[in-house]
Design a protein around this motif. Sequence first.
Motif, PDB file in Angstrom:
ATOM      1  N   CYS A  68       0.811  -1.216   0.000  1.00  0.00           N
ATOM      2  CA  CYS A  68       0.000   0.000   0.000  1.00  0.00           C
ATOM      3  C   CYS A  68       0.845   1.267   0.000  1.00  0.00           C
ATOM      4  CB  CYS A  68      -0.917  -0.025   1.218  1.00  0.00           C
ATOM      5  SG  CYS A  68      -1.997   1.405   1.347  1.00  0.00           S
ATOM      6  N   GLY A  69       0.431   2.253  -0.805  1.00  0.00           N
ATOM      7  CA  GLY A  69       1.097   3.547  -0.776  1.00  0.00           C
ATOM      8  C   GLY A  69       0.973   4.241   0.565  1.00  0.00           C
ATOM      9  N   GLY A  70      -0.145   4.009   1.265  1.00  0.00           N
ATOM     10  CA  GLY A  70      -0.287   4.571   2.600  1.00  0.00           C
ATOM     11  C   GLY A  70       0.706   3.978   3.577  1.00  0.00           C
ATOM     12  N   HIS A  71       0.998   2.687   3.435  1.00  0.00           N
ATOM     13  CA  HIS A  71       2.039   2.077   4.260  1.00  0.00           C
ATOM     14  C   HIS A  71       3.399   2.712   3.985  1.00  0.00           C
ATOM     15  CE1 HIS A  71      -0.354  -1.935   4.821  1.00  0.00           C
ATOM     16  NE2 HIS A  71      -0.733  -0.990   5.669  1.00  0.00           N
ATOM     17  N   GLU A  72       3.703   2.898   2.695  1.00  0.00           N
ATOM     18  CA  GLU A  72       4.999   3.495   2.349  1.00  0.00           C
ATOM     19  C   GLU A  72       5.116   4.901   2.914  1.00  0.00           C
ATOM     20  OE1 GLU A  72       8.716   4.080   1.175  1.00  0.00           O
ATOM     21  OE2 GLU A  72       7.649   2.168   1.143  1.00  0.00           O
ATOM     22  N   ARG A  73       4.025   5.644   2.909  1.00  0.00           N
ATOM     23  CA  ARG A  73       4.063   7.001   3.464  1.00  0.00           C
ATOM     24  C   ARG A  73       4.359   6.963   4.960  1.00  0.00           C
ATOM     25  NH1 ARG A  73      -0.115   8.614   1.171  1.00  0.00           N
ATOM     26  NH2 ARG A  73      -1.653   8.188   2.787  1.00  0.00           N
ATOM     27  N   THR A  74       3.699   6.066   5.709  1.00  0.00           N
ATOM     28  CA  THR A  74       3.959   5.946   7.141  1.00  0.00           C
ATOM     29  C   THR A  74       5.396   5.511   7.406  1.00  0.00           C
ATOM     30  OG1 THR A  74       1.642   5.424   7.622  1.00  0.00           O
ATOM     31  CG2 THR A  74       3.266   4.765   9.259  1.00  0.00           C
ATOM     32  N   GLY A 105      10.471   7.279   9.423  1.00  0.00           N
ATOM     33  CA  GLY A 105      11.861   6.857   9.371  1.00  0.00           C
ATOM     34  C   GLY A 105      12.068   5.431   9.851  1.00  0.00           C
ATOM     35  N   LEU A 106      11.084   4.562   9.608  1.00  0.00           N
ATOM     36  CA  LEU A 106      11.178   3.203  10.131  1.00  0.00           C
ATOM     37  C   LEU A 106      12.368   2.434   9.557  1.00  0.00           C
ATOM     38  CD1 LEU A 106       7.472   1.948  10.375  1.00  0.00           C
ATOM     39  CD2 LEU A 106       8.892   3.084  12.092  1.00  0.00           C
ATOM     40  N   ARG A 107      12.733   2.715   8.319  1.00  0.00           N
ATOM     41  CA  ARG A 107      13.858   1.981   7.732  1.00  0.00           C
ATOM     42  C   ARG A 107      15.149   2.217   8.516  1.00  0.00           C
ATOM     43  NH1 ARG A 107      10.965   3.376   2.953  1.00  0.00           N
ATOM     44  NH2 ARG A 107      10.358   1.512   1.793  1.00  0.00           N
ATOM     45  N   SER A 108      15.322   3.439   8.985  1.00  0.00           N
ATOM     46  CA  SER A 108      16.549   3.750   9.728  1.00  0.00           C
ATOM     47  C   SER A 108      16.532   3.166  11.138  1.00  0.00           C
ATOM     48  CB  SER A 108      16.741   5.270   9.796  1.00  0.00           C
ATOM     49  OG  SER A 108      15.693   5.879  10.538  1.00  0.00           O
ATOM     50  N   GLY A 147      19.604  -5.510   7.380  1.00  0.00           N
ATOM     51  CA  GLY A 147      19.165  -6.775   6.797  1.00  0.00           C
ATOM     52  C   GLY A 147      17.698  -6.780   6.446  1.00  0.00           C
ATOM     53  N   ILE A 148      16.897  -5.952   7.132  1.00  0.00           N
ATOM     54  CA  ILE A 148      15.462  -5.860   6.815  1.00  0.00           C
ATOM     55  C   ILE A 148      15.274  -4.786   5.754  1.00  0.00           C
ATOM     56  CG2 ILE A 148      13.159  -5.372   7.683  1.00  0.00           C
ATOM     57  CD1 ILE A 148      14.074  -6.304  10.419  1.00  0.00           C
ATOM     58  N   GLU A 149      14.766  -5.173   4.629  1.00  0.00           N
ATOM     59  CA  GLU A 149      14.469  -4.224   3.548  1.00  0.00           C
ATOM     60  C   GLU A 149      12.959  -4.118   3.379  1.00  0.00           C
ATOM     61  OE1 GLU A 149      16.508  -4.711  -0.140  1.00  0.00           O
ATOM     62  OE2 GLU A 149      18.199  -5.748   0.809  1.00  0.00           O
ATOM     63  N   LEU A 150      12.465  -2.899   3.323  1.00  0.00           N
ATOM     64  CA  LEU A 150      11.048  -2.648   3.074  1.00  0.00           C
ATOM     65  C   LEU A 150      10.912  -2.126   1.646  1.00  0.00           C
ATOM     66  CD1 LEU A 150      10.057  -0.956   6.451  1.00  0.00           C
ATOM     67  CD2 LEU A 150       9.951  -3.377   5.837  1.00  0.00           C
ATOM     68  N   ILE A 151      10.207  -2.869   0.820  1.00  0.00           N
ATOM     69  CA  ILE A 151      10.136  -2.597  -0.611  1.00  0.00           C
ATOM     70  C   ILE A 151       8.761  -2.050  -0.963  1.00  0.00           C
ATOM     71  CG2 ILE A 151      10.292  -3.629  -2.909  1.00  0.00           C
ATOM     72  CD1 ILE A 151      12.010  -5.844  -1.649  1.00  0.00           C
ATOM     73  N   PRO A 152       8.670  -0.837  -1.502  1.00  0.00           N
ATOM     74  CA  PRO A 152       7.363  -0.331  -1.944  1.00  0.00           C
ATOM     75  C   PRO A 152       6.806  -1.195  -3.071  1.00  0.00           C
ATOM     76  CG  PRO A 152       9.027   1.425  -1.880  1.00  0.00           C
ATOM     77  CD  PRO A 152       9.757   0.122  -1.733  1.00  0.00           C
ATOM     78  N   GLY A 153       5.492  -1.429  -3.034  1.00  0.00           N
ATOM     79  CA  GLY A 153       4.863  -2.281  -4.031  1.00  0.00           C
ATOM     80  C   GLY A 153       3.850  -1.550  -4.894  1.00  0.00           C
ATOM     81  N   PRO A 154       2.945  -2.300  -5.541  1.00  0.00           N
ATOM     82  CA  PRO A 154       2.065  -1.733  -6.571  1.00  0.00           C
ATOM     83  C   PRO A 154       0.791  -1.094  -6.040  1.00  0.00           C
ATOM     84  CG  PRO A 154       1.775  -4.098  -6.467  1.00  0.00           C
ATOM     85  CD  PRO A 154       2.851  -3.764  -5.472  1.00  0.00           C
ATOM     86  N   SER A 171      22.800  -2.263  -2.789  1.00  0.00           N
ATOM     87  CA  SER A 171      22.201  -3.592  -2.680  1.00  0.00           C
ATOM     88  C   SER A 171      20.988  -3.574  -1.785  1.00  0.00           C
ATOM     89  CB  SER A 171      23.226  -4.590  -2.128  1.00  0.00           C
ATOM     90  OG  SER A 171      23.675  -4.175  -0.861  1.00  0.00           O
ATOM     91  N   SER A 172      20.743  -2.459  -1.104  1.00  0.00           N
ATOM     92  CA  SER A 172      19.570  -2.318  -0.255  1.00  0.00           C
ATOM     93  C   SER A 172      19.129  -0.871  -0.263  1.00  0.00           C
ATOM     94  CB  SER A 172      19.872  -2.773   1.180  1.00  0.00           C
ATOM     95  OG  SER A 172      20.891  -1.963   1.744  1.00  0.00           O
ATOM     96  N   VAL A 173      18.008  -0.638   0.381  1.00  0.00           N
ATOM     97  CA  VAL A 173      17.356   0.657   0.285  1.00  0.00           C
ATOM     98  C   VAL A 173      18.191   1.759   0.930  1.00  0.00           C
ATOM     99  CG1 VAL A 173      16.066   0.434   2.426  1.00  0.00           C
ATOM    100  CG2 VAL A 173      15.122   1.784   0.599  1.00  0.00           C
ATOM    101  N   GLU A 174      18.153   2.929   0.300  1.00  0.00           N
ATOM    102  CA  GLU A 174      18.691   4.140   0.918  1.00  0.00           C
ATOM    103  C   GLU A 174      17.623   4.672   1.849  1.00  0.00           C
ATOM    104  OE1 GLU A 174      21.643   5.922   0.250  1.00  0.00           O
ATOM    105  OE2 GLU A 174      22.415   4.238  -0.889  1.00  0.00           O
ATOM    106  N   SER A 175      17.836   4.648   3.132  1.00  0.00           N
ATOM    107  CA  SER A 175      16.783   4.973   4.085  1.00  0.00           C
ATOM    108  C   SER A 175      16.399   6.443   4.024  1.00  0.00           C
ATOM    109  CB  SER A 175      17.245   4.636   5.512  1.00  0.00           C
ATOM    110  OG  SER A 175      17.477   3.253   5.623  1.00  0.00           O
ATOM    111  N   PRO A 176      15.106   6.765   3.842  1.00  0.00           N
ATOM    112  CA  PRO A 176      14.678   8.157   3.917  1.00  0.00           C
ATOM    113  C   PRO A 176      14.892   8.682   5.303  1.00  0.00           C
ATOM    114  CG  PRO A 176      12.995   6.764   2.850  1.00  0.00           C
ATOM    115  CD  PRO A 176      14.010   5.855   3.449  1.00  0.00           C
TER     116      PRO A 176
END
Length: 379
Positions: free
Chosen positions: A26-32, A37-40, A45-52, A374-379
């Motif tokens: 969900c785009g709403g999940h990605e916004r939250t 700053g949950l990625r940071s 090792g945990i990658e959160l990948i935005p989806g469709p 190789s993994s996400v750049e954390s916002p």
Amino acid sequence: MDEARRWLERIRALPIPPRFRIMNVCGGHERTISMAGLRSLLPAGIELIPGPGCPVCVCPEEDIFQAIRLALDEKVTLVAFGDMLRVPVNGPRSEPRSLEEARAAGADVRPVASPMEAVRIARDTPGRETVFFAAGFETTMAPVAAMLAEGVPENLSILLSGRKTWPAVAMLLADGQKPGQQPGFDALIAPGHVSTIMGPEEWRFVPGQYGLPTAVAGFQNASLLAAIYSALRQAQSGRIFLDNCYANVAHPGGNPQAQALLDQVMTVGDANWRGIGTIAGSGFALQPAYGAQDARRRFPDCSDPQRRRAGEMPPGCACAQVVLGQIYPNQCPLYGRACQPRHPIGPCMVSDEGACRIWWATGVREPVSPESVSSVESP
């Protein structure tokens, strides 16, 4: 906040694998996730990948073009949800390439926040045709169906571009089972709002058929962290199932009344997703009984047949790869260079549910090459 902190501590206490990829649909999940700053905060090792899960991002170019031509050529009042007004299509710079540009060229284009606003506008202008360009997922299609079931003014028609969410995930997983391929993620966070309408059970196919940990989540930090914890625990224990971490809102069976309205007003068939192609059983269309409200029937000459191609993205735009979770937003060649919120080239930089727009809004301004990370750049 205390609850979110407790879930974060539980996650940090787990043995984390070197790489564990979780797709949040969900785009709403990605916004939250990005705003908090949950990625940071999560262990490496945990990658959160935005989806469709951005309906604006996958709305076919030909549907947007059709809305533009309706507004310009048929002299109708064209209403659409606000984000749709700025989505660009491919075309000569001498012509309007978005609904916003069509409005600047003199068309009567108006943003609305709900289907009832479209009804009000049609009633306020009885001598003029009003077309509601309705794009969205199940949570948007349900109130559109309710509006039509209740009855609308004769001068209101619907240009429908609705999509179902789960078939896109099913396509990704099916592609991952092809020879030489593998799924681009190890677990799934399923969308909470869709589950409130259709029921959490709609996502059982992910653990059942593909053996991936799956958790439905809401839009608070605590719910998302609970879903991440559940996915990790499922993977470690080997007990894979569908976990509902949004149980106070997403009830078993979903919303039967909303589902009944969708069945009454709409059918489901194959549909095109911009830049992705046709996905089986993923599109909403109006039932024959509501054909009088179908703008495509009411204005059959409003779309240039030459424009009905495969819903292409603009040249150089990698929005389709972002939507499919194949790259991160700042790995698009245009991100932060030619494509920025004030001058979007691809649809993912337009909508508040688009991953590119979300990342930009949360401070990720520098593009990177796909090969450099190789993994996400954390916002």
